[in-house]
Scaffold this motif. Structure first.
Motif, PDB file in Angstrom:
ATOM      1  N   ASN A   1       0.776  -1.058  -0.105  1.00 59.19           N
ATOM      2  CA  ASN A   1      -0.096  -0.104   0.030  1.00 59.19           C
ATOM      3  C   ASN A   1       0.798   1.288   0.089  1.00 59.19           C
ATOM      4  O   ASN A   1       2.260   1.180   0.065  1.00 59.19           O
ATOM      5  CB  ASN A   1      -0.903  -0.203   1.217  1.00 59.19           C
ATOM      6  N   LEU A   2       0.339   2.444  -0.111  1.00 59.80           N
ATOM      7  CA  LEU A   2       1.035   3.564  -0.141  1.00 59.80           C
ATOM      8  C   LEU A   2       0.533   4.415   1.005  1.00 59.80           C
ATOM      9  O   LEU A   2      -0.535   4.638   1.309  1.00 59.80           O
ATOM     10  CB  LEU A   2       0.888   4.388  -1.474  1.00 59.80           C
ATOM     11  N   SER A   3       1.653   5.065   1.613  1.00 60.49           N
ATOM     12  CA  SER A   3       1.423   6.264   2.504  1.00 60.49           C
ATOM     13  C   SER A   3       1.253   7.531   1.842  1.00 60.49           C
ATOM     14  O   SER A   3       1.844   7.892   0.725  1.00 60.49           O
ATOM     15  CB  SER A   3       2.625   6.091   3.746  1.00 60.49           C
ATOM     16  N   THR A   4       0.894   8.318   2.615  1.00 59.68           N
ATOM     17  CA  THR A   4       0.773  10.115   2.197  1.00 59.68           C
ATOM     18  C   THR A   4       1.646  10.906   2.954  1.00 59.68           C
ATOM     19  O   THR A   4       1.517  10.683   4.205  1.00 59.68           O
ATOM     20  CB  THR A   4      -0.356  10.341   1.680  1.00 59.68           C
ATOM     21  N   MET A   5       2.166  11.839   2.560  1.00 55.93           N
ATOM     22  CA  MET A   5       2.874  12.765   3.261  1.00 55.93           C
ATOM     23  C   MET A   5       2.013  14.308   2.739  1.00 55.93           C
ATOM     24  O   MET A   5       1.968  14.266   1.529  1.00 55.93           O
ATOM     25  CB  MET A   5       4.472  13.184   3.106  1.00 55.93           C
ATOM     26  N   ILE A   6       1.640  14.853   3.811  1.00 56.76           N
ATOM     27  CA  ILE A   6       0.587  16.098   3.251  1.00 56.76           C
ATOM     28  C   ILE A   6       1.385  17.324   3.936  1.00 56.76           C
ATOM     29  O   ILE A   6       1.821  17.205   5.092  1.00 56.76           O
ATOM     30  CB  ILE A   6      -0.718  16.283   3.461  1.00 56.76           C
ATOM     31  N   ILE A   7       1.173  18.629   3.561  1.00 61.51           N
ATOM     32  CA  ILE A   7       1.561  19.748   4.003  1.00 61.51           C
ATOM     33  C   ILE A   7       0.481  20.865   3.485  1.00 61.51           C
ATOM     34  O   ILE A   7       0.237  20.627   2.185  1.00 61.51           O
ATOM     35  CB  ILE A   7       3.018  20.075   4.041  1.00 61.51           C
ATOM     36  N   CYS A   8       0.282  21.812   4.360  1.00 59.20           N
ATOM     37  CA  CYS A   8      -0.844  22.840   4.083  1.00 59.20           C
ATOM     38  C   CYS A   8      -0.340  24.091   4.830  1.00 59.20           C
ATOM     39  O   CYS A   8      -0.226  24.115   6.036  1.00 59.20           O
ATOM     40  CB  CYS A   8      -2.374  22.366   4.460  1.00 59.20           C
ATOM     41  N   LEU A   9      -0.559  25.361   3.906  1.00 56.33           N
ATOM     42  CA  LEU A   9      -0.433  26.477   4.810  1.00 56.33           C
ATOM     43  C   LEU A   9      -1.610  27.006   5.187  1.00 56.33           C
ATOM     44  O   LEU A   9      -2.828  26.948   4.698  1.00 56.33           O
ATOM     45  CB  LEU A   9      -0.025  27.605   3.649  1.00 56.33           C
TER      46      LEU A   9
END
Length: 273
Positions: A264-272
């Motif tokens: 499976n795949l993990s996600t990395m997220i970032i948001c201002l």
């Protein structure tokens, strides 16, 4: 699941989602939100077909709800191991996440200065980098497997931040996701030669490329990227490594090399904010 908290990261455990956050980035929680998801049964961020995409969107909903973000603002690049980076100024879809869009084909990195846009990359052994300039309020999210490392995509990203937004390298913070590490990243001679011929003049090349028996080599792509980032001008204290090998921690981290076709795949997220 083992608690992965260390001096660089904290491990957040919820009933329906688990993720890590970087302690350094939490110092800037007034201006950004971020997370890297951990392994959980039936929870993946694959989007290769319709069923996978539906599942991924549901998982983005869970993650974003926990982080008080609107999942509709997800922007995910269609990673193909390039060094292509897209500057994002607005959403394309208005009522759904920007996933599997033609505009993000052959893109492995995203940069924005816009608030509320949630930049997403995915991995299962490759390195993911999130970058923040807290002075200029610029964020980036980069996918870099060994091919992306050879193409120096994270260096290219930092240079774009410098050129397009006036970011000073000394102010850029770069965080490194769980990924396959030198202990398990074994390659044959042809791949080793690609790295050696390009980086043989680095002072620490003997720590980056480690010979083994039977014409095999272990390569430390994390150390190589850190070396290049420091050479560019990032401060050592601003390069934050999770220090987690995806293969060593295959019970906790998605790993293609460990899970093979069942990965499976993990996600990395970032948001201002």
């Amino acid at each position: 699941m083992t608690n992965l908290t260390n001096d660089k990261i904290i491990h957040i455990k919820k009933d329906n989602i688990e993720y890590i956050q970087f302690k350094k980035l939490l110092e800037y929680k007034d201006i950004i939100t971020h997370a890297y998801t951990l392994k959980k049964e039936n929870q993946s961020f694959k989007t290769k077909n319709e069923l996978e995409t539906i599942n991924a969107i549901e998982n983005y909903k869970i993650l974003c709800k926990d982080l008080n973000l609107n999942y509709v603002n997800i922007i995910k690049c269609n990673q193909t191991h390039t060094s292509n980076i897209k500057i994002v100024s607005e959403k394309i879809n208005t009522l759904s996440p920007d996933i599997n869009l033609e505009e993000y084909n052959d893109i492995d990195g995203l940069i924005t200065d816009k608030k509320d846009l949630i930049l997403s990359t995915v991995n299962a052994d490759c390195i993911l980098f999130i970058l923040l300039d807290p002075v200029k309020k610029i964020i980036a999210n980069i996918h870099s497997g060994w091919r992306g490392t050879l193409k120096e995509i994270v260096i290219k990203c930092a240079k774009i931040m410098h050129k397009n937004y006036g970011c000073e390298y000394k102010n850029i913070i770069c965080c490194i996701s769980p990924s396959i590490r030198v202990c398990h990243f074994e390659v044959d001679a042809p791949v080793e030669q690609l790295f050696y011929q390009k980086y043989k003049n680095l002072k620490n090349i003997n720590k980056i490329i480690i010979p083994k028996e039977n014409n095999k080599y272990n390569i430390d792509t994390v150390l190589l990227n850190i070396t290049l980032l420091k050479k560019l001008g990032l401060k050592e204290e601003n390069i934050i490594d999770s220090n987690i090998c995806s293969v060593c921690n295959k019970e906790n981290i998605n790993s293609y090399r460990s899970d093979k076709t069942n990965y499976n795949l993990s996600t990395m997220i970032i948001c201002l904010k």
